[in-house]
Design a protein around this motif. Structure first.
Motif, PDB file in Angstrom:
ATOM      1  N   THR A  79       0.852  -1.180   0.000  1.00 48.02           N
ATOM      2  CA  THR A  79       0.000   0.000   0.000  1.00 48.02           C
ATOM      3  C   THR A  79       0.890   1.231   0.000  1.00 48.02           C
ATOM      4  O   THR A  79       1.841   1.299   0.777  1.00 48.02           O
ATOM      5  N   ILE A  80       0.593   2.156  -0.883  1.00 47.62           N
ATOM      6  CA  ILE A  80       1.292   3.437  -0.901  1.00 47.62           C
ATOM      7  C   ILE A  80       0.296   4.467  -0.381  1.00 47.62           C
ATOM      8  O   ILE A  80      -0.811   4.596  -0.897  1.00 47.62           O
ATOM      9  N   LEU A  81       0.699   5.182   0.659  1.00 48.73           N
ATOM     10  CA  LEU A  81      -0.198   6.100   1.336  1.00 48.73           C
ATOM     11  C   LEU A  81       0.370   7.508   1.319  1.00 48.73           C
ATOM     12  O   LEU A  81       1.526   7.728   1.668  1.00 48.73           O
TER      13      LEU A  81
ATOM     14  N   ASP B  43       4.045  16.056   1.511  1.00 48.16           N
ATOM     15  CA  ASP B  43       4.695  15.517   0.311  1.00 48.16           C
ATOM     16  C   ASP B  43       5.485  14.244   0.584  1.00 48.16           C
ATOM     17  O   ASP B  43       6.457  13.943  -0.107  1.00 48.16           O
ATOM     18  N   MET B  44       5.088  13.483   1.588  1.00 49.17           N
ATOM     19  CA  MET B  44       5.751  12.225   1.923  1.00 49.17           C
ATOM     20  C   MET B  44       4.800  11.070   1.638  1.00 49.17           C
ATOM     21  O   MET B  44       3.595  11.186   1.840  1.00 49.17           O
ATOM     22  N   PHE B  45       5.356   9.978   1.163  1.00 51.66           N
ATOM     23  CA  PHE B  45       4.581   8.760   0.955  1.00 51.66           C
ATOM     24  C   PHE B  45       5.049   7.708   1.945  1.00 51.66           C
ATOM     25  O   PHE B  45       6.237   7.579   2.213  1.00 51.66           O
ATOM     26  N   VAL B  46       4.107   6.939   2.451  1.00 51.44           N
ATOM     27  CA  VAL B  46       4.392   5.824   3.350  1.00 51.44           C
ATOM     28  C   VAL B  46       4.070   4.553   2.584  1.00 51.44           C
ATOM     29  O   VAL B  46       3.009   4.456   1.953  1.00 51.44           O
TER      30      VAL B  46
ATOM     31  N   ARG C   7      -8.248  15.332   8.851  1.00 56.53           N
ATOM     32  CA  ARG C   7      -7.234  14.399   8.348  1.00 56.53           C
ATOM     33  C   ARG C   7      -7.814  13.660   7.154  1.00 56.53           C
ATOM     34  O   ARG C   7      -8.855  13.040   7.243  1.00 56.53           O
ATOM     35  N   GLN C   8      -7.117  13.753   6.039  1.00 53.25           N
ATOM     36  CA  GLN C   8      -7.551  13.059   4.844  1.00 53.25           C
ATOM     37  C   GLN C   8      -6.325  12.446   4.187  1.00 53.25           C
ATOM     38  O   GLN C   8      -5.309  13.120   3.995  1.00 53.25           O
ATOM     39  N   SER C   9      -6.400  11.163   3.860  1.00 52.69           N
ATOM     40  CA  SER C   9      -5.280  10.453   3.237  1.00 52.69           C
ATOM     41  C   SER C   9      -5.728   9.857   1.918  1.00 52.69           C
ATOM     42  O   SER C   9      -6.918   9.646   1.690  1.00 52.69           O
ATOM     43  N   MET C  10      -4.765   9.574   1.062  1.00 52.01           N
ATOM     44  CA  MET C  10      -5.036   8.870  -0.190  1.00 52.01           C
ATOM     45  C   MET C  10      -4.201   7.604  -0.184  1.00 52.01           C
ATOM     46  O   MET C  10      -3.005   7.637   0.126  1.00 52.01           O
ATOM     47  N   ALA C  11      -4.833   6.482  -0.510  1.00 52.37           N
ATOM     48  CA  ALA C  11      -4.131   5.198  -0.499  1.00 52.37           C
ATOM     49  C   ALA C  11      -4.238   4.530  -1.866  1.00 52.37           C
ATOM     50  O   ALA C  11      -5.271   4.610  -2.534  1.00 52.37           O
TER      51      ALA C  11
END
Length: 113
Positions: free
Chosen positions: A7-9, A33-36, A69-73
């Motif tokens: 998973t790229i978050l 601007d960081m991806f987990v 808080r909003q994330s994109m996965a």
């Protein structure tokens, strides 16, 4: 954990935590601007548990009531009928495959049973 390969978050702020091998929750410093990248259960299966699926969660942090808080996965999975078996470089003499070959679809169904 996630079921697929990885998973790229793109994190939407603080609150993401991962559990380390000692069983402790650690905050992820998710800056702008960081991806987990989280490894999923399928990757752990593929690598003979050499790479471990990442147990993670999002927690409410004190003072977050004013923050949104909003994330994109992006969940990377393989074709339903793809055969998943231990990668050749992840097993050998004294380290046999820990799991039998399985299709990605069958693997996913074991997570829902």
């Amino acid at each position: 954990t996630d079921y697929g390969a990885l998973t790229i978050l793109r994190s939407g702020g603080p609150g993401l935590q991962v559990r380390n091998v000692q069983g402790e929750w650690q905050d992820i410093d998710a800056t702008e601007d960081m991806f987990v990248v989280n490894l999923g259960d399928l990757m752990q299966y593929w690598t003979n548990e050499k790479w471990v699926s990442t147990l993670h969660r999002v927690v409410y942090l004190e003072g977050d009531h004013l923050e949104r808080r909003q994330s994109m996965a992006f969940f990377f999975n393989v074709n339903h009928d793809a055969v998943i078996e231990c990668i050749p470089t992840c097993h050998g003499p004294g380290n046999p495959p820990k799991n039998p070959p399985i299709t990605a679809g069958e693997h996913l169904l074991t997570k829902h049973a």
